[in-house]
Design a protein around this motif. Structure first.
Motif, PDB file in Angstrom:
ATOM      1  N   ALA A 132      47.339  89.836  14.168  1.00  0.00           N
ATOM      2  CA  ALA A 132      47.447  88.475  14.995  1.00  0.00           C
ATOM      3  C   ALA A 132      48.556  87.714  14.173  1.00  0.00           C
ATOM      4  CB  ALA A 132      46.054  87.619  15.230  1.00  0.00           C
ATOM      5  N   THR A 133      49.069  86.861  15.197  1.00  0.00           N
ATOM      6  CA  THR A 133      50.315  86.058  14.754  1.00  0.00           C
ATOM      7  C   THR A 133      50.391  84.699  15.536  1.00  0.00           C
ATOM      8  OG1 THR A 133      52.660  85.911  14.102  1.00  0.00           O
ATOM      9  CG2 THR A 133      52.236  87.293  15.908  1.00  0.00           C
ATOM     10  N   ALA A 134      50.759  83.671  14.935  1.00  0.00           N
ATOM     11  CA  ALA A 134      51.179  82.553  15.925  1.00  0.00           C
ATOM     12  C   ALA A 134      52.569  82.006  15.535  1.00  0.00           C
ATOM     13  CB  ALA A 134      50.245  81.329  15.276  1.00  0.00           C
ATOM     14  N   VAL A 135      53.065  81.713  16.649  1.00  0.00           N
ATOM     15  CA  VAL A 135      54.538  81.220  16.775  1.00  0.00           C
ATOM     16  C   VAL A 135      54.755  80.131  17.440  1.00  0.00           C
ATOM     17  CG1 VAL A 135      55.516  83.785  16.337  1.00  0.00           C
ATOM     18  CG2 VAL A 135      55.234  82.818  18.726  1.00  0.00           C
ATOM     19  N   TRP A 136      55.698  79.161  17.378  1.00  0.00           N
ATOM     20  CA  TRP A 136      55.969  78.155  18.052  1.00  0.00           C
ATOM     21  C   TRP A 136      56.607  78.364  19.786  1.00  0.00           C
ATOM     22  CZ3 TRP A 136      53.742  74.637  16.221  1.00  0.00           C
ATOM     23  CH2 TRP A 136      53.914  74.056  14.701  1.00  0.00           C
ATOM     24  N   GLY A 137      55.800  77.812  20.715  1.00  0.00           N
ATOM     25  CA  GLY A 137      56.051  78.120  21.971  1.00  0.00           C
ATOM     26  C   GLY A 137      57.432  77.232  22.363  1.00  0.00           C
ATOM     27  N   PRO A 138      57.590  77.078  23.705  1.00  0.00           N
ATOM     28  CA  PRO A 138      59.080  76.426  24.204  1.00  0.00           C
ATOM     29  C   PRO A 138      59.318  75.215  23.469  1.00  0.00           C
ATOM     30  CG  PRO A 138      57.653  77.484  25.864  1.00  0.00           C
ATOM     31  CD  PRO A 138      56.720  77.225  24.857  1.00  0.00           C
ATOM     32  N   PHE A 150      59.652  58.560  19.754  1.00  0.00           N
ATOM     33  CA  PHE A 150      58.354  58.580  19.217  1.00  0.00           C
ATOM     34  C   PHE A 150      57.598  57.420  19.985  1.00  0.00           C
ATOM     35  CE2 PHE A 150      59.293  61.731  16.058  1.00  0.00           C
ATOM     36  CZ  PHE A 150      57.894  62.247  15.873  1.00  0.00           C
ATOM     37  N   ASN A 151      58.068  56.159  19.835  1.00  0.00           N
ATOM     38  CA  ASN A 151      57.149  55.161  20.346  1.00  0.00           C
ATOM     39  C   ASN A 151      57.083  55.156  21.781  1.00  0.00           C
ATOM     40  OD1 ASN A 151      57.238  53.904  17.848  1.00  0.00           O
ATOM     41  ND2 ASN A 151      59.183  52.595  18.160  1.00  0.00           N
ATOM     42  N   LYS A 152      57.920  55.782  22.532  1.00  0.00           N
ATOM     43  CA  LYS A 152      57.682  56.020  23.862  1.00  0.00           C
ATOM     44  C   LYS A 152      56.567  56.924  24.348  1.00  0.00           C
ATOM     45  CE  LYS A 152      62.351  54.862  25.687  1.00  0.00           C
ATOM     46  NZ  LYS A 152      63.691  55.527  25.958  1.00  0.00           N
ATOM     47  N   LYS A 153      56.235  57.979  23.403  1.00  0.00           N
ATOM     48  CA  LYS A 153      55.130  58.953  23.739  1.00  0.00           C
ATOM     49  C   LYS A 153      53.876  58.273  23.258  1.00  0.00           C
ATOM     50  CE  LYS A 153      55.702  62.807  24.062  1.00  0.00           C
ATOM     51  NZ  LYS A 153      55.361  63.937  25.307  1.00  0.00           N
ATOM     52  N   GLN A 154      53.914  57.302  22.428  1.00  0.00           N
ATOM     53  CA  GLN A 154      52.533  56.639  21.931  1.00  0.00           C
ATOM     54  C   GLN A 154      51.768  55.704  22.919  1.00  0.00           C
ATOM     55  OE1 GLN A 154      51.783  58.511  19.237  1.00  0.00           O
ATOM     56  NE2 GLN A 154      53.990  59.262  19.741  1.00  0.00           N
ATOM     57  N   SER A 155      50.731  55.866  22.808  1.00  0.00           N
ATOM     58  CA  SER A 155      49.780  54.668  23.518  1.00  0.00           C
ATOM     59  C   SER A 155      48.715  54.116  22.766  1.00  0.00           C
ATOM     60  CB  SER A 155      48.816  55.555  24.595  1.00  0.00           C
ATOM     61  OG  SER A 155      48.220  56.599  24.138  1.00  0.00           O
ATOM     62  N   GLY A 156      49.133  52.824  22.467  1.00  0.00           N
ATOM     63  CA  GLY A 156      48.390  51.959  21.497  1.00  0.00           C
ATOM     64  C   GLY A 156      48.838  51.986  20.059  1.00  0.00           C
ATOM     65  N   SER A 157      47.902  51.637  19.351  1.00  0.00           N
ATOM     66  CA  SER A 157      48.278  51.759  17.919  1.00  0.00           C
ATOM     67  C   SER A 157      47.398  52.862  17.254  1.00  0.00           C
ATOM     68  CB  SER A 157      47.679  50.602  17.122  1.00  0.00           C
ATOM     69  OG  SER A 157      46.240  50.376  17.464  1.00  0.00           O
ATOM     70  N   GLY A 158      47.610  52.972  15.901  1.00  0.00           N
ATOM     71  CA  GLY A 158      47.021  54.210  15.305  1.00  0.00           C
ATOM     72  C   GLY A 158      47.962  55.354  14.786  1.00  0.00           C
ATOM     73  N   PRO A 159      47.510  56.538  14.616  1.00  0.00           N
ATOM     74  CA  PRO A 159      48.379  57.533  14.104  1.00  0.00           C
ATOM     75  C   PRO A 159      49.376  58.067  15.307  1.00  0.00           C
ATOM     76  CG  PRO A 159      46.078  58.054  13.577  1.00  0.00           C
ATOM     77  CD  PRO A 159      46.071  56.817  14.421  1.00  0.00           C
ATOM     78  N   VAL A 160      50.735  58.361  14.903  1.00  0.00           N
ATOM     79  CA  VAL A 160      51.615  58.843  15.719  1.00  0.00           C
ATOM     80  C   VAL A 160      51.135  60.120  16.262  1.00  0.00           C
ATOM     81  CG1 VAL A 160      53.864  59.748  15.933  1.00  0.00           C
ATOM     82  CG2 VAL A 160      53.608  57.585  14.480  1.00  0.00           C
ATOM     83  N   LYS A 161      51.190  60.506  17.579  1.00  0.00           N
ATOM     84  CA  LYS A 161      50.707  61.867  18.207  1.00  0.00           C
ATOM     85  C   LYS A 161      52.074  62.682  18.212  1.00  0.00           C
ATOM     86  CE  LYS A 161      46.754  60.101  18.980  1.00  0.00           C
ATOM     87  NZ  LYS A 161      45.520  60.844  18.215  1.00  0.00           N
ATOM     88  N   LEU A 162      51.651  63.954  17.805  1.00  0.00           N
ATOM     89  CA  LEU A 162      52.861  64.909  17.964  1.00  0.00           C
ATOM     90  C   LEU A 162      52.464  66.165  18.677  1.00  0.00           C
ATOM     91  CD1 LEU A 162      53.166  65.156  14.128  1.00  0.00           C
ATOM     92  CD2 LEU A 162      54.698  63.705  15.607  1.00  0.00           C
ATOM     93  N   ASP A 163      53.009  66.100  19.835  1.00  0.00           N
ATOM     94  CA  ASP A 163      52.681  67.236  20.792  1.00  0.00           C
ATOM     95  C   ASP A 163      53.232  68.631  20.416  1.00  0.00           C
ATOM     96  OD1 ASP A 163      51.621  65.300  22.551  1.00  0.00           O
ATOM     97  OD2 ASP A 163      53.418  65.361  23.833  1.00  0.00           O
ATOM     98  N   TYR A 164      52.572  69.731  20.380  1.00  0.00           N
ATOM     99  CA  TYR A 164      52.971  70.998  20.117  1.00  0.00           C
ATOM    100  C   TYR A 164      52.439  72.019  21.003  1.00  0.00           C
ATOM    101  CZ  TYR A 164      48.656  71.767  17.456  1.00  0.00           C
ATOM    102  OH  TYR A 164      47.325  72.079  17.001  1.00  0.00           O
ATOM    103  N   SER A 165      53.079  73.237  20.885  1.00  0.00           N
ATOM    104  CA  SER A 165      52.689  74.428  21.765  1.00  0.00           C
ATOM    105  C   SER A 165      53.020  75.642  20.777  1.00  0.00           C
ATOM    106  CB  SER A 165      53.589  74.463  23.037  1.00  0.00           C
ATOM    107  OG  SER A 165      53.430  75.806  23.603  1.00  0.00           O
ATOM    108  N   VAL A 166      51.736  76.367  20.942  1.00  0.00           N
ATOM    109  CA  VAL A 166      51.865  77.552  19.887  1.00  0.00           C
ATOM    110  C   VAL A 166      51.571  79.007  20.793  1.00  0.00           C
ATOM    111  CG1 VAL A 166      50.503  78.703  18.028  1.00  0.00           C
ATOM    112  CG2 VAL A 166      51.104  76.403  17.855  1.00  0.00           C
TER     113      VAL A 166
END
Length: 282
Positions: free
Chosen positions: A151-157, A259-275
């Motif tokens: 089994a292996t994991a790689v980054w998506g598109p 980055f700021n455009k992708k965030q909603s509200g305060s708190g940690p920065v969200k990082l979208d990813y696909s695997v």
């Protein structure tokens, strides 16, 4: 062709050794970010208590170290091209009191193990950096026992991996980067699931399955993430080395706005990813 692959291999080894201190510095954060993909790999390996497992491109040790905690009466061998990354893996094993984990510094395309040695093979985020992915797959197949699991994991598109494109986008916009050599190692080299399935099947694997997993990681701030990328991401460091301070600041500012455009509200920065998680049997 062989000489070109050897040059790519040597460049990879040099790069990973160079950035090993950065990976050591950020290891806790990175392991949290990648934990779900490691869990997905482990769940597909159908591990037994006495399994002997090879963790390919083990880096600083995961998911091999977690697997070692499952195969209590077996063992895990962590393979990597970088001796400095393996030093970090051994240190982590020692710190956690893990006795059934060992490392092997070698080339994935020339594994120093007899045929049919391992019950399972894991690989998290390493495939895209192998000079010859088919040869690597053939070697993994060779050292697996009949019925062995892989089994292996790689980054998506790229378009689904904001965590890297948010910074590489502005870099590509303002800096003239040389076009990548076709087939050369790169973050999204394995994002074509059909191409990867063909490689695994050509190597001999049966029942090749693939699942895409999308999620969000977290960083405490953009500043923290920018520093992380400048400590561990070779493409980012290489590209920014060609820019003066004014241009670096411009790129950083545009990345932060994205980055700021992708965030909603305060708190940690969200990082979208696909695997993409691939699983197969011998």
């Amino acid at each position: 062709m062989k000489q070109q692959l050897e040059q790519i291999r040597d460049q990879q080894k040099e790069t990973w050794n160079k950035f090993a201190p950065g990976w050591g510095k950020w290891d806790t954060w990175v392991m949290n970010f990648l934990k779900k993909s490691g869990d997905d790999i482990i769940s597909r390996l159908e591990l037994k208590n006495n399994d002997v497992v090879l963790d390919v491109a083990t880096g600083t040790g995961e998911p091999g170290l977690s697997i070692a905690g499952i195969v209590n009466n077996g063992k895990v061998v962590g393979q990597d091209l970088s001796d400095k990354m393996l030093a970090l893996a051994r240190a982590h094993a020692e710190a956690r009191g893990i006795k059934n984990y060992e490392t092997k510094n070698c080339d994935i395309s020339d594994l120093p193990f007899p045929d049919k040695t391992f019950d399972a093979v894991s690989c998290r985020m390493g495939y895209m950096f192998f000079p010859d992915m088919l040869k690597a797959s053939q070697e993994i197949y060779r050292v697996l026992k009949p019925g062995g699991r892989f089994a292996t994991a790689v980054w998506g598109p790229a378009e689904k991996n904001f965590w890297i494109t948010s910074i590489m986008g502005p870099i590509s916009k303002y800096l003239e980067l040389p076009p990548p050599i076709p087939g050369a190692p790169g973050m999204f080299r394995c994002a074509n699931s059909e191409q990867m399935k063909k490689i695994f099947e050509t190597a001999g694997f049966k029942n090749v399955e693939v699942k895409e997993k999308s999620d969000k990681g977290e960083a405490e701030s953009f500043e923290m993430y920018w520093q992380y990328m400048n400590d561990v991401a070779a493409p980012v460091v290489s590209a920014l080395s060609k820019a003066d301070e004014k241009m670096k600041n411009k790129i950083k500012q545009e990345a932060m706005e994205g980055f700021n455009k992708k965030q909603s509200g305060s708190g940690p920065v969200k990082l979208d990813y696909s695997v993409l998680i691939f699983a197969a049997k011998k």
